[in-house]
Design an enzyme around this catalytic site. Structure first.
Site, short mmCIF file in Angstrom:
data_model
loop_
_atom_site.label_atom_id
_atom_site.label_comp_id
_atom_site.label_asym_id
_atom_site.label_seq_id
_atom_site.Cartn_x
_atom_site.Cartn_y
_atom_site.Cartn_z
N ARG A 66 -0.29 -22.56 -21.02
CA ARG A 66 0.98 -23.93 -20.37
C ARG A 66 1.79 -24.88 -21.39
O ARG A 66 3.07 -24.79 -21.07
CB ARG A 66 0.09 -23.81 -18.63
CG ARG A 66 2.23 -24.83 -18.23
CD ARG A 66 1.09 -25.11 -17.03
NE ARG A 66 1.93 -26.28 -15.45
CZ ARG A 66 2.32 -26.71 -15.29
NH1 ARG A 66 1.28 -27.56 -15.06
NH2 ARG A 66 3.30 -26.83 -15.23
N HIS A 70 5.55 -25.34 -21.83
CA HIS A 70 6.27 -25.88 -22.02
C HIS A 70 6.81 -26.56 -22.81
O HIS A 70 7.93 -27.46 -23.10
CB HIS A 70 5.26 -27.28 -21.26
CG HIS A 70 5.40 -26.76 -19.37
ND1 HIS A 70 5.16 -27.88 -18.24
CD2 HIS A 70 5.40 -26.25 -19.00
CE1 HIS A 70 5.50 -27.02 -17.47
NE2 HIS A 70 5.50 -25.99 -17.28
N ASP A 71 5.87 -26.26 -24.00
CA ASP A 71 6.60 -27.06 -25.46
C ASP A 71 7.95 -25.60 -25.76
O ASP A 71 8.78 -26.82 -26.29
CB ASP A 71 5.73 -26.71 -26.03
CG ASP A 71 6.24 -26.82 -27.95
OD1 ASP A 71 7.39 -28.12 -27.40
OD2 ASP A 71 6.00 -26.75 -28.92
N GLY A 76 13.28 -25.73 -27.39
CA GLY A 76 12.29 -24.75 -28.83
C GLY A 76 10.26 -24.79 -29.14
O GLY A 76 9.96 -26.09 -27.80
N ASN A 95 6.05 -31.75 -16.11
CA ASN A 95 4.26 -32.10 -16.75
C ASN A 95 3.68 -32.74 -16.62
O ASN A 95 2.69 -32.61 -17.61
CB ASN A 95 5.07 -32.43 -18.75
CG ASN A 95 5.97 -31.44 -19.17
OD1 ASN A 95 5.82 -30.11 -19.06
ND2 ASN A 95 6.59 -31.99 -19.66
N HIS A 193 -0.22 -17.53 -15.80
CA HIS A 193 -1.26 -17.45 -13.85
C HIS A 193 -2.40 -16.95 -13.66
O HIS A 193 -3.10 -16.74 -12.14
CB HIS A 193 -0.52 -17.75 -13.17
CG HIS A 193 0.87 -19.04 -12.93
ND1 HIS A 193 2.51 -18.84 -12.38
CD2 HIS A 193 1.34 -19.27 -14.21
CE1 HIS A 193 3.08 -19.82 -12.63
NE2 HIS A 193 2.62 -20.52 -14.06
N THR A 194 -2.35 -15.97 -14.65
CA THR A 194 -3.97 -14.97 -13.77
C THR A 194 -5.46 -16.58 -14.53
O THR A 194 -6.58 -16.03 -14.30
CB THR A 194 -4.02 -14.37 -14.71
OG1 THR A 194 -5.63 -13.51 -14.60
CG2 THR A 194 -3.79 -14.50 -16.58
N SER A 250 -12.60 -14.04 -11.08
CA SER A 250 -12.02 -13.79 -12.07
C SER A 250 -10.72 -15.27 -11.97
O SER A 250 -10.11 -15.09 -13.63
CB SER A 250 -11.02 -12.80 -12.22
OG SER A 250 -9.83 -12.76 -11.90
C1 HEM Z 1 9.54 -19.56 -13.74
C2 HEM Z 1 8.11 -19.94 -14.07
C3 HEM Z 1 6.78 -20.47 -14.16
C4 HEM Z 1 7.24 -21.63 -12.67
C5 HEM Z 1 8.00 -21.90 -11.96
C6 HEM Z 1 6.08 -22.59 -12.94
C7 HEM Z 1 5.22 -23.43 -12.45
C8 HEM Z 1 4.14 -23.76 -12.71
C9 HEM Z 1 3.35 -24.31 -12.04
C10 HEM Z 1 4.05 -25.38 -10.58
C11 HEM Z 1 1.95 -24.78 -12.03
C12 HEM Z 1 1.11 -25.63 -11.12
C13 HEM Z 1 1.10 -27.32 -12.05
C14 HEM Z 1 0.45 -27.88 -11.15
O1 HEM Z 1 0.66 -28.04 -9.92
O2 HEM Z 1 -0.78 -28.23 -11.83
C15 HEM Z 1 1.53 -23.57 -13.04
C16 HEM Z 1 0.35 -23.46 -13.41
C17 HEM Z 1 0.50 -22.97 -14.66
N1 HEM Z 1 1.38 -21.79 -15.74
FE1 HEM Z 1 3.21 -21.73 -14.81
N2 HEM Z 1 5.29 -20.91 -14.25
C18 HEM Z 1 5.89 -20.16 -14.77
C19 HEM Z 1 5.44 -20.01 -15.85
C20 HEM Z 1 4.68 -19.94 -17.16
C21 HEM Z 1 4.44 -19.06 -18.40
C22 HEM Z 1 5.49 -18.63 -18.66
C23 HEM Z 1 3.12 -19.11 -18.47
C24 HEM Z 1 2.42 -19.16 -19.97
C25 HEM Z 1 2.83 -18.12 -19.97
C26 HEM Z 1 2.69 -20.20 -17.73
C27 HEM Z 1 1.16 -20.80 -17.80
C28 HEM Z 1 0.95 -21.75 -16.49
C29 HEM Z 1 -0.59 -22.47 -16.93
C30 HEM Z 1 -1.61 -21.38 -18.11
C31 HEM Z 1 -0.93 -22.91 -15.66
C32 HEM Z 1 -1.85 -23.00 -15.09
C33 HEM Z 1 -2.60 -24.93 -15.34
C34 HEM Z 1 -3.75 -25.45 -15.44
O3 HEM Z 1 -4.37 -25.08 -14.53
O4 HEM Z 1 -3.73 -26.70 -15.40
N3 HEM Z 1 3.08 -20.61 -16.59
N4 HEM Z 1 3.39 -23.25 -13.57
#
Ligand code: HEM
Ligand SMILES: *[C@@H]1O[C@H](CO)[C@@H](O)[C@H](O)[C@H]1NC(C)=O
Ligand SMILES: *[C@@H]1O[C@H](CO)[C@@H](O)[C@H](O)[C@H]1NC(C)=O
Ligand SMILES: *[C@@H]1O[C@H](CO)[C@@H](O)[C@H](O)[C@H]1NC(C)=O
Ligand SMILES: *[C@@H]1O[C@H](CO)[C@@H](O)[C@H](O)[C@H]1NC(C)=O
Length: 327
Positions: A66, A70-71, A76, A95, A193-194, A250
């Protein structure tokens, strides 16, 4: 933690690591640091540290994955999210739960010891995120390096540049397109998000009064809804977490289960669930849900493309000494 089988993949990883020096026709290239650190293999050094960190804490996989996203979406891929300070990206509400910055600091310190002033914090993040995905069961891919670190970081910019979980699919596609990523790459990258979790803040709007209906989001699987409600009770400010991929075997694995779950209406975030419903993306989601290899083959190249967004090369930016502050 189910990383037991990973040590058996290690030799393959190192074999692949030797196939570097392929040129991509722009300033970044695979193996940029080859020969720049004496005899030191920086990629191998980083891999070893990431491996140890994940063995201690499997959350490192999702943190680093993540963190790179976010970076890269804010100014960029320039390490701007790593900078500490009063109004930096880290302070942005969006963040709030982003983590892994300290891990990058640690790794950079180890790199500085053997090769001072050469490797950017941004590249450390790119390599570490790649290794994390591989160590979690993903397919190893070569990453391009040669990025330099930015000197600016703004919380306002982060709020404006990162998508909220309620973003409609078509808007998200537009946002990714602005960053040079097509619809398919968007769907593949959301497969990040897997791994990892979401806090109540990110999905509670779906549970009790969705879209002012006084009812839950009707797209939530009826078996999942009571579990989410238990995690995030109506009258509490709970910041509990739930997994993004609800397959209990998983949670920490880089695989295509995320797509299977959203097809089964087990998406945690609104964007996750809508990805499987919206006609713009549904077909790709179903394809990825049905083919584990397809996702694993496409995730690496999509990450490589994401890691090209707005990079600083040549004489722009700097090689930070410490990742948390500019030189
Ligand atoms: C439209 C695109 C995206 C949206 C709206 C989104 C939104 C979010 C949100 C809301 C969370 C949960 C944050 C929390 O409540 O702690 C999350 C977690 C996460 N996102 Fe995304 N995300 C997006 C795309 C991506 C992309 C492109 C990646 C990486 C390739 C990514 C990787 C992750 C990961 C790994 C987590 C889990 C973080 C953790 O366990 O601490 N996301 N995302
Ligand atoms: C943040 O603001 C406080 C109070 O204005 C100031 O004392 C501190 O030095 C600032 N920190 C940074 C890193 O700029
Ligand atoms: C929310 O409600 C509005 C107005 O009733 C409706 O037009 C819209 O489609 C709803 N959105 C969702 C996601 O259900
Ligand atoms: C969806 O989530 C629920 C609750 O965790 C679970 O019982 C169900 O098996 C999940 N569906 C699939 C297809 O895994
Ligand atoms: C979530 O947090 C609340 C407190 O806000 C607590 O009572 C509840 O047991 C927690 N639920 C879970 C599943 O962790």
């Amino acid at each position: 933690m189910r990383l037991g089988s990973l040590s058996s993949m290690l030799p393959l990883g190192f074999v692949l690591m030797t196939f570097i020096s392929h040129c991509y026709g722009h300033d970044l290239r695979v193996g940029f640091y080859d020969g720049k650190c004496g005899g030191q293999d920086i990629e191998k050094l980083i891999y070893g540290i990431v491996k140890k960190k994940i063995a201690k804490d499997p959350d490192v996989v999702s943190d680093l994955t993540r963190l790179l996203f976010h970076d890269c979406f804010v100014r960029g891929c320039d390490g701007s999210i790593l900078l500490k300070g009063n109004h930096t990206e880290q302070k942005a509400h969006i963040n709030k739960h982003v983590a892994g910055m300290d891990d990058i600091d640690d790794i950079k310190k180890a790199v500085e010891k053997v090769c001072p002033g050469v490797v950017s914090c941004t590249d450390v993040l790119v390599m570490a995120a790649r290794d994390a995905g591989f160590l979690a069961g993903g397919k190893r891919y070569d990453v391009e390096t040669g990025r330099r670190d930015g000197r600016v970081s703004s919380s306002k910019e982060a709020e404006a540049s990162l998508p909220p979980p309620t973003i409609p699919v078509n808007k998200a596609i537009q946002m990714f397109a602005k960053n040079g990523l097509n619809e398919r790459e968007f769907v593949v990258l959301l497969g990040g998000h897997t791994v990892g979790t979401a806090h109540c803040n990110s999905f509670k709007n779906r549970l009790y009064n969705f879209n002012n209906t006084q009812k839950p989001d009707p797209t939530i699987n009826s078996a999942l809804l009571p579990l989410l409600c238990k995690t995030c009770p109506l009258h509490s400010q709970s910041e509990n977490e739930t997994f993004l991929d609800h397959n209990p075997t998983s949670h920490f694995k880089m695989d295509n289960d995320y797509y299977k779950q959203i097809v089964a209406h087990n998406g945690t975030l609104e964007i996750d669930q809508n990805l499987a419903i919206n006609p713009l993306t549904r077909g790709i989601v179903e394809e990825l849900a049905n083919s584990p290899d397809q996702f694993l083959n496409e995730f690496g190249p999509a990450m490589v493309k994401m890691a090209r967004i707005g990079v600083l090369t040549g004489d722009r930016g700097e090689i930070r000494k410490t990742c948390a502050s500019v030189n």
